[in-house]
Design an enzyme around this catalytic site. Structure first.
Site, PDB file in Angstrom:
ATOM      1  N   GLU A 249       0.849  -1.197   0.000  1.00 60.75           N
ATOM      2  CA  GLU A 249       0.000   0.000   0.000  1.00 60.75           C
ATOM      3  C   GLU A 249       0.884   1.246   0.000  1.00 60.75           C
ATOM      4  O   GLU A 249       1.888   1.319   0.717  1.00 60.75           O
ATOM      5  CB  GLU A 249      -0.854  -0.030   1.252  1.00 60.75           C
ATOM      6  CG  GLU A 249      -2.346   0.002   1.117  1.00 60.75           C
ATOM      7  CD  GLU A 249      -3.001  -0.718  -0.037  1.00 60.75           C
ATOM      8  OE1 GLU A 249      -2.910  -0.212  -1.174  1.00 60.75           O
ATOM      9  OE2 GLU A 249      -3.654  -1.737   0.192  1.00 60.75           O
TER      10      GLU A 249
ATOM     11  N   THR B 167       2.905   2.125  -2.031  1.00 61.84           N
ATOM     12  CA  THR B 167       4.233   1.834  -2.588  1.00 61.84           C
ATOM     13  C   THR B 167       4.280   2.177  -4.072  1.00 61.84           C
ATOM     14  O   THR B 167       5.359   2.339  -4.621  1.00 61.84           O
ATOM     15  CB  THR B 167       4.582   0.339  -2.431  1.00 61.84           C
ATOM     16  OG1 THR B 167       3.426  -0.408  -2.797  1.00 61.84           O
ATOM     17  CG2 THR B 167       4.969  -0.001  -1.016  1.00 61.84           C
ATOM     18  N   ASP B 168       3.106   2.287  -4.717  1.00 63.48           N
ATOM     19  CA  ASP B 168       3.145   2.463  -6.189  1.00 63.48           C
ATOM     20  C   ASP B 168       3.810   3.781  -6.577  1.00 63.48           C
ATOM     21  O   ASP B 168       4.695   3.810  -7.428  1.00 63.48           O
ATOM     22  CB  ASP B 168       1.761   2.284  -6.834  1.00 63.48           C
ATOM     23  CG  ASP B 168       0.650   3.167  -6.299  1.00 63.48           C
ATOM     24  OD1 ASP B 168       0.867   3.918  -5.320  1.00 63.48           O
ATOM     25  OD2 ASP B 168      -0.469   3.103  -6.867  1.00 63.48           O
TER      26      ASP B 168
ATOM     27  N   GLY C 252     -16.767   4.442  -2.607  1.00 65.32           N
ATOM     28  CA  GLY C 252     -16.188   4.871  -1.335  1.00 65.32           C
ATOM     29  C   GLY C 252     -15.705   3.736  -0.464  1.00 65.32           C
ATOM     30  O   GLY C 252     -15.427   3.915   0.717  1.00 65.32           O
ATOM     31  N   ALA C 253     -15.579   2.516  -1.039  1.00 66.17           N
ATOM     32  CA  ALA C 253     -15.135   1.379  -0.231  1.00 66.17           C
ATOM     33  C   ALA C 253     -13.643   1.122  -0.405  1.00 66.17           C
ATOM     34  O   ALA C 253     -13.111   0.158   0.134  1.00 66.17           O
ATOM     35  CB  ALA C 253     -15.935   0.136  -0.602  1.00 66.17           C
ATOM     36  N   GLY C 254     -12.987   1.958  -1.184  1.00 63.77           N
ATOM     37  CA  GLY C 254     -11.547   1.763  -1.416  1.00 63.77           C
ATOM     38  C   GLY C 254     -11.285   0.635  -2.390  1.00 63.77           C
ATOM     39  O   GLY C 254     -10.210   0.035  -2.382  1.00 63.77           O
TER      40      GLY C 254
ATOM     41  N   SER D 230     -11.575   1.145  -5.698  1.00 61.81           N
ATOM     42  CA  SER D 230     -11.204   1.793  -6.960  1.00 61.81           C
ATOM     43  C   SER D 230     -12.312   1.884  -7.986  1.00 61.81           C
ATOM     44  O   SER D 230     -12.134   1.524  -9.159  1.00 61.81           O
ATOM     45  CB  SER D 230     -10.017   1.080  -7.599  1.00 61.81           C
ATOM     46  OG  SER D 230      -8.921   1.276  -6.817  1.00 61.81           O
TER      47      SER D 230
ATOM     48  N   ASP E 247      -4.161   1.089  -9.259  1.00 56.53           N
ATOM     49  CA  ASP E 247      -5.589   0.830  -9.457  1.00 56.53           C
ATOM     50  C   ASP E 247      -5.933   0.665 -10.929  1.00 56.53           C
ATOM     51  O   ASP E 247      -6.658  -0.253 -11.324  1.00 56.53           O
ATOM     52  CB  ASP E 247      -6.422   1.974  -8.857  1.00 56.53           C
ATOM     53  CG  ASP E 247      -6.151   2.145  -7.375  1.00 56.53           C
ATOM     54  OD1 ASP E 247      -5.382   1.338  -6.810  1.00 56.53           O
ATOM     55  OD2 ASP E 247      -6.690   3.094  -6.776  1.00 56.53           O
TER      56      ASP E 247
ATOM     57  N   TYR F 217      -4.227  12.359   1.038  1.00 56.36           N
ATOM     58  CA  TYR F 217      -3.470  11.416   0.199  1.00 56.36           C
ATOM     59  C   TYR F 217      -2.282  12.134  -0.466  1.00 56.36           C
ATOM     60  O   TYR F 217      -1.152  11.642  -0.417  1.00 56.36           O
ATOM     61  CB  TYR F 217      -4.402  10.822  -0.865  1.00 56.36           C
ATOM     62  CG  TYR F 217      -3.720   9.847  -1.806  1.00 56.36           C
ATOM     63  CD1 TYR F 217      -3.696   8.484  -1.546  1.00 56.36           C
ATOM     64  CD2 TYR F 217      -3.098  10.292  -2.977  1.00 56.36           C
ATOM     65  CE1 TYR F 217      -3.070   7.585  -2.411  1.00 56.36           C
ATOM     66  CE2 TYR F 217      -2.472   9.408  -3.845  1.00 56.36           C
ATOM     67  CZ  TYR F 217      -2.470   8.060  -3.552  1.00 56.36           C
ATOM     68  OH  TYR F 217      -1.839   7.181  -4.417  1.00 56.36           O
TER      69      TYR F 217
END
Ligand code: GAF
Length: 387
Positions: free
Chosen positions: A33, A35-36, A121-123, A125, A172, A222
């Site tokens: 997470e 890391t991209d 909104g749940a993450g 993507s 994503d 973010y």
């Protein structure tokens, strides 16, 4: 989601004609997470939920007529209008169309109706699913499918950067475009090399628990997290002019310690998480190769701890869900995606699944007055034309 559901709305809201139908999925991420954008590794997979869009050229030079089926909202706009539409969902269409034009696709006016079953909104993507779905359609309708899959990934990312205010990495959009049923993917975000990992954990399953705290990256810290990482890299580069330090991927623990006092405790903690996470993804790969899911789970818990305490992208509800997982003896659990709400991803032994879900529902309900939503993970295919 059924094609007929989208098609009936497309016919009703425009001129009665049909177009082509495209689909792109949301994603999960086992580990890796934040890391991209730091040039590290990620371990995502596409899911069986996503966005479906029917699209057709409408013969105009630049008029887009767009209907968001789930929102029952219609917006028309012009591609040549530099301001673009205001509705946030329509900006994904506008942005991707302009990014595809930059890639040489002669995008003209089109009609589009779309719907989704990836929870908003749940993450998971939903925005990348939109970008890659629309890119896939525009590439087909106007571009003879000449734009490569990687360029569609980058066009989706550029849409976030240039039209939606989120300085995201490529995970994503990559997962949504390249997903393959039954497989997770290990992506090296610097070289862009990746491999498919068939994921059939014998005796375990993946389940998401959605805190229903709305995760939204636009307007969240973010971008600040990304700035912190870049700041640390800048300081390390200044101390080591002989080397080339582009992202935290290039930096060592010793170098991070060297700049600790200069960058301050907050940026130090952010970078500390990223360096640890880079190692954890590689640890998960080894563990998967050995079929050691208990080790995978242990690393997932470490990621949660880092995301919560050092990267500070958790929230009370997600920490609570993580604690319940631990108490129930769940193998691995952590926040999934950018954070600031959304889901935990849980690696659960089959024999524990029922008890875990009912305990999580009951305890969460007692504390927050509603149950978390439960999504069993099914790993599906990436962007495609359906008809
Ligand atoms: C969000 C971003 F869009 C991704 O690029 C990635 O950084 C992720 O947060 C965190 O791993 O989903």
């Amino acid at each position: 989601m059924e094609i007929d559901f989208v098609r009936s709305r497309f016919i009703k809201h425009f001129d009665g004609k049909t177009g082509n139908v495209y689909a792109s999925p949301g994603r999960i991420n086992l580990i890796g997470e934040h890391t991209d954008y730091n040039g590290g590794f990620v371990f995502p997979g596409a899911v069986d939920k996503g966005i479906m869009a029917e699209m057709r050229a409408n013969g105009t030079e630049d008029t887009v007529m767009a209907y968001a089926i789930d929102l029952k909202d219609r917006v028309d706009f012009h591609l040549d209008d530099p301001a673009g539409p205001r509705a946030s969902w329509a900006r994904y269409i506008y942005g991707i169309a302009l990014e595809m034009r930059k890639l040489g696709v002669p995008v003209k006016g089109f009609n589009i109706a779309f719907a989704g079953d990836v929870p908003l909104g749940a993450g998971m993507s939903s925005s990348a699913a939109m970008e890659s779905c629309f890119a896939c359609g525009l590439n087909d309708i106007f571009g003879d499918n000449k734009v490569s899959r990687w360029d569609m990934v980058l066009a989706g990312q550029a849409t976030e950067h240039n039209y939606c205010g989120v300085n995201c990495g490529i995970m994503d959009q990559f997962a949504s475009v390249f997903g393959k049923a039954g497989c997770l993917m290990r992506l090296d975000c610097r070289s862009r090399e990746f491999e498919y990992f068939p994921f059939k954990p014998d005796g375990y399953r993946l389940v998401l628990l959605d805190s229903v705290v709305k995760h939204q990256l636009a307007g969240s810290p973010y971008n600040d997290r990304r700035n912190s990482c870049e700041n640390v890299v800048k300081h390390i580069q200044a101390k080591h002019p002989e080397g080339k330090y582009e992202t935290l991927r290039d930096c060592t623990w010793e170098q991070l310690d060297e700049v600790r006092a200069e960058v301050g405790e907050e940026d130090y903690k952010r970078a500390k998480f990223v360096l640890g996470e880079k190692d954890r993804v590689l640890g998960v790969c080894d563990a998967l190769n050995e079929g050691d899911y208990e080790k995978v789970g242990e690393l997932m818990y470490q990621t949660h701890e880092g995301l919560s305490k050092d990267y500070e992208v958790s929230c009370e509800e997600l920490d609570f869900l993580n604690d319940i997982a631990k108490e129930c003896g769940v193998t691995g659990s952590r926040i999934m995606g950018g954070g600031f709400g959304g889901c935990t991803i849980n690696l659960v032994r089959n024999d524990l699944y029922k008890q875990f879900i009912s305990t999580a529902k009951q305890k969460f309900n007692e504390k927050y007055g509603h149950e978390p939503k439960v999504y069993d993970v099914v790993i599906g295919d990436g962007s495609r034309k359906l008809c």
